[in-house]
Scaffold this motif. Structure first.
Motif, PDB file in Angstrom:
ATOM      1  N   ALA A 173     -22.234  -1.753 -19.516  1.00 26.40           N
ATOM      2  CA  ALA A 173     -23.260  -2.616 -20.115  1.00 26.40           C
ATOM      3  C   ALA A 173     -22.686  -3.801 -20.889  1.00 26.40           C
ATOM      4  N   GLN A 174     -21.380  -3.932 -20.913  1.00 24.80           N
ATOM      5  CA  GLN A 174     -20.775  -4.978 -21.740  1.00 24.80           C
ATOM      6  C   GLN A 174     -21.287  -6.372 -21.405  1.00 24.80           C
ATOM      7  N   GLU A 175     -21.450  -6.666 -20.118  1.00 33.47           N
ATOM      8  CA  GLU A 175     -21.894  -8.004 -19.711  1.00 33.47           C
ATOM      9  C   GLU A 175     -23.373  -8.257 -20.015  1.00 33.47           C
ATOM     10  N   MET A 176     -24.104  -7.194 -20.371  1.00 27.64           N
ATOM     11  CA  MET A 176     -25.532  -7.316 -20.690  1.00 27.64           C
ATOM     12  C   MET A 176     -25.779  -7.310 -22.192  1.00 27.64           C
ATOM     13  N   ASP A 177     -24.757  -7.028 -22.957  1.00 25.11           N
ATOM     14  CA  ASP A 177     -24.917  -6.708 -24.381  1.00 25.11           C
ATOM     15  C   ASP A 177     -25.176  -7.963 -25.215  1.00 25.11           C
ATOM     16  N   ALA A 178     -26.441  -8.386 -25.187  1.00 25.55           N
ATOM     17  CA  ALA A 178     -26.825  -9.598 -25.924  1.00 25.55           C
ATOM     18  C   ALA A 178     -26.711  -9.399 -27.424  1.00 25.55           C
ATOM     19  N   LEU A 179     -26.917  -8.174 -27.894  1.00 24.40           N
ATOM     20  CA  LEU A 179     -26.811  -7.918 -29.331  1.00 24.40           C
ATOM     21  C   LEU A 179     -25.404  -8.223 -29.826  1.00 24.40           C
ATOM     22  N   THR A 180     -24.400  -7.802 -29.044  1.00 24.77           N
ATOM     23  CA  THR A 180     -23.020  -8.085 -29.413  1.00 24.77           C
ATOM     24  C   THR A 180     -22.742  -9.591 -29.375  1.00 24.77           C
ATOM     25  N   SER A 181     -23.231 -10.256 -28.332  1.00 20.20           N
ATOM     26  CA  SER A 181     -23.027 -11.703 -28.231  1.00 20.20           C
ATOM     27  C   SER A 181     -23.631 -12.433 -29.421  1.00 20.20           C
ATOM     28  N   MET A 182     -24.881 -12.094 -29.732  1.00 20.91           N
ATOM     29  CA  MET A 182     -25.571 -12.780 -30.822  1.00 20.91           C
ATOM     30  C   MET A 182     -25.008 -12.368 -32.184  1.00 20.91           C
ATOM     31  N   SER A 183     -24.506 -11.151 -32.281  1.00 22.16           N
ATOM     32  CA  SER A 183     -23.877 -10.706 -33.531  1.00 22.16           C
ATOM     33  C   SER A 183     -22.628 -11.519 -33.839  1.00 22.16           C
ATOM     34  N   THR A 184     -21.900 -11.883 -32.798  1.00 18.39           N
ATOM     35  CA  THR A 184     -20.718 -12.737 -32.981  1.00 18.39           C
ATOM     36  C   THR A 184     -21.115 -14.059 -33.627  1.00 18.39           C
ATOM     37  N   VAL A 185     -22.209 -14.634 -33.129  1.00 22.63           N
ATOM     38  CA  VAL A 185     -22.691 -15.906 -33.670  1.00 22.63           C
ATOM     39  C   VAL A 185     -23.185 -15.723 -35.104  1.00 22.63           C
ATOM     40  N   ALA A 186     -23.972 -14.670 -35.332  1.00 18.74           N
ATOM     41  CA  ALA A 186     -24.561 -14.440 -36.659  1.00 18.74           C
ATOM     42  C   ALA A 186     -23.497 -14.185 -37.713  1.00 18.74           C
ATOM     43  N   GLY A 187     -22.465 -13.428 -37.354  1.00 19.43           N
ATOM     44  CA  GLY A 187     -21.397 -13.149 -38.309  1.00 19.43           C
ATOM     45  C   GLY A 187     -20.670 -14.403 -38.734  1.00 19.43           C
TER      46      GLY A 187
END
Length: 394
Positions: A142-156
């Motif tokens: 699911a890594q390529e689908m993990d929008a939460l992780t992607s957006m968390s990078t931006v938010a942090g």
């Protein structure tokens, strides 16, 4: 022979209406892929403007531009959004009411958050199949689908810039003609993707950085950044769930965690709240009593606010001052970095949808961990475990 995975389907890309939201759920690259797979794509006029994507760029890859949101919501089989449906002030109508039975919705729903419970009920009552991107499991597939992780990078990353901009003092140690100014102290609560990015950014800005997390592995990652860590000593079996995500703590252990971090919270100039439990309400770790004792001019950026927030006093979508402490509950931080966040999000949602579809049909296989974790409503029922728990349905 071409792979017509999306054959006969109509995808709808509405313009996001949340205040300050500049992301869009698809970019020309992903729309081109949908169309190559046999789909038709409807894009609301101006949907990409906030991310500097012009309508002409969508048209160039084969999308159809719709002047009104009702054209998108009314004619699409699958609606792809960034944020959960909301009331459209221009149309004087809620986006959920623009949808119809049998339609599918893929977005960040945050279904466990109390503010979204009525929306979840509405989606179920209308017979809409909804899936939320904030509950995708942390597994390799699911890594390529993990929008939460992607957006968390931006938010942090952005949260620390917010804090530095609001703080009433310098962040780095600074030498001046009248003496040395001490560096600011930052505490990062939650050392997941967002927390680690926040810790790294605060360290680059010259702060003295502390990080805490109930998960031992997360603290090890924080240590690798060279920050000081606060260990809670909570037993591993209580802290770490499937995929390495944090678990909800029993109340007695939550009280112990608060007691352990209290002194560091009180003495910090910057506190970033990023502690989350997937699909559940965020734990309250910063109490009103702690805020009362913080130094005047201190800043709390509560990036867990979409799931309720880590601070007792955070107001969703607002920046408030309590006891001379600024508490930032901005709800769409990734939407303020639209070029990077849209680039990541569009790819995440394309990969997620690709997992759902075969030969132009939705394959809702509840044996698939990705689908079973992220499904919220189906056939009039609320299936999402975190939402059911938060709504008292179990």
């Amino acid at each position: 022979m071409a792979n017509l995975q999306f054959s006969g389907l109509v995808f709808g890309i509405p313009k996001e209406i949340m205040s300050g939201e500049r992301r869009v759920s698809a970019n020309p690259d992903t729309i081109e892929q949908f169309i190559a797979g046999g789909a038709k794509v409807l894009v609301e006029q101006g949907a990409g403007e906030g991310s500097f994507i012009r309508d002409e760029e969508y048209v160039k890859v084969g999308a159809e531009i719709c002047r009104e949101p009702m054209q998108v919501f009314g004619n699409a089989d699958i609606i792809l959004k960034v944020k959960e449906p909301a009331f459209n002030e221009i149309q004087k109508m809620h986006e959920a009411d623009m949808m119809h039975a049998g339609q599918a919705l893929v977005t960040f729903l945050h279904p466990a958050a109390p503010a979204n419970h009525n929306l979840v009920k509405t989606l179920a009552e209308k017979g809409i199949l909804s899936l939320t991107l904030d509950s995708i499991p942390r597994i390799s597939r699911a890594q390529e689908m993990d929008a939460l992780t992607s957006m968390s990078t931006v938010a942090g990353y952005k949260s620390v810039l917010f804090a530095a901009n609001t703080l009433t003092k310098f962040v780095p140690m600074t030498g001046t003609a009248v003496g040395m100014i001490k560096p600011a102290t930052a505490l990062i609560i939650g050392a997941g993707v967002a927390g680690l990015q926040a810790a790294a950014t605060a360290k680059r800005l010259g702060a003295v950085v502390y990080a805490t997390d109930i998960r031992p592995d997360a603290l090890e990652h924080a240590k690798s950044l060279g920050v000081k860590v606060i260990e809670t000593g909570i037993p591993h079996e209580l802290t770490t769930g499937q995929g390495g995500y944090a678990k909800n703590l029993p109340e007695e252990w939550l009280l112990k965690e608060r007691a352990i971090i209290r002194e560091t919270v009180v003495n910090a100039d910057i506190v970033i709240g990023s502690a989350l439990v997937p699909g559940k309400v965020a734990p309250i770790l910063i109490t009103e009593e702690m805020v009362k004792q913080m130094k005047p001019g201190s800043v709390i950026i509560d990036i867990s606010i979409d799931q309720g927030g880590n601070c007792d006093l955070t107001v969703g979508g607002e920046i408030v001052r309590r006891y001379d402490v600024t508490i930032d509950g901005t709800k769409n931080i990734p939407g303020m970095v639209p070029t990077t966040s849209t680039w990541m999000f569009a790819r995440n949602i394309y990969n997620f949808v690709s997992n759902l579809l075969k030969d132009g049909k939705l394959q809702i296989n509840l044996e698939d961990e990705i689908i079973s974790s992220s499904i919220v409503t189906k056939d009039g029922e609320i299936l999402h475990a975190g939402a059911r728990e938060a709504m008292g349905l179990d």
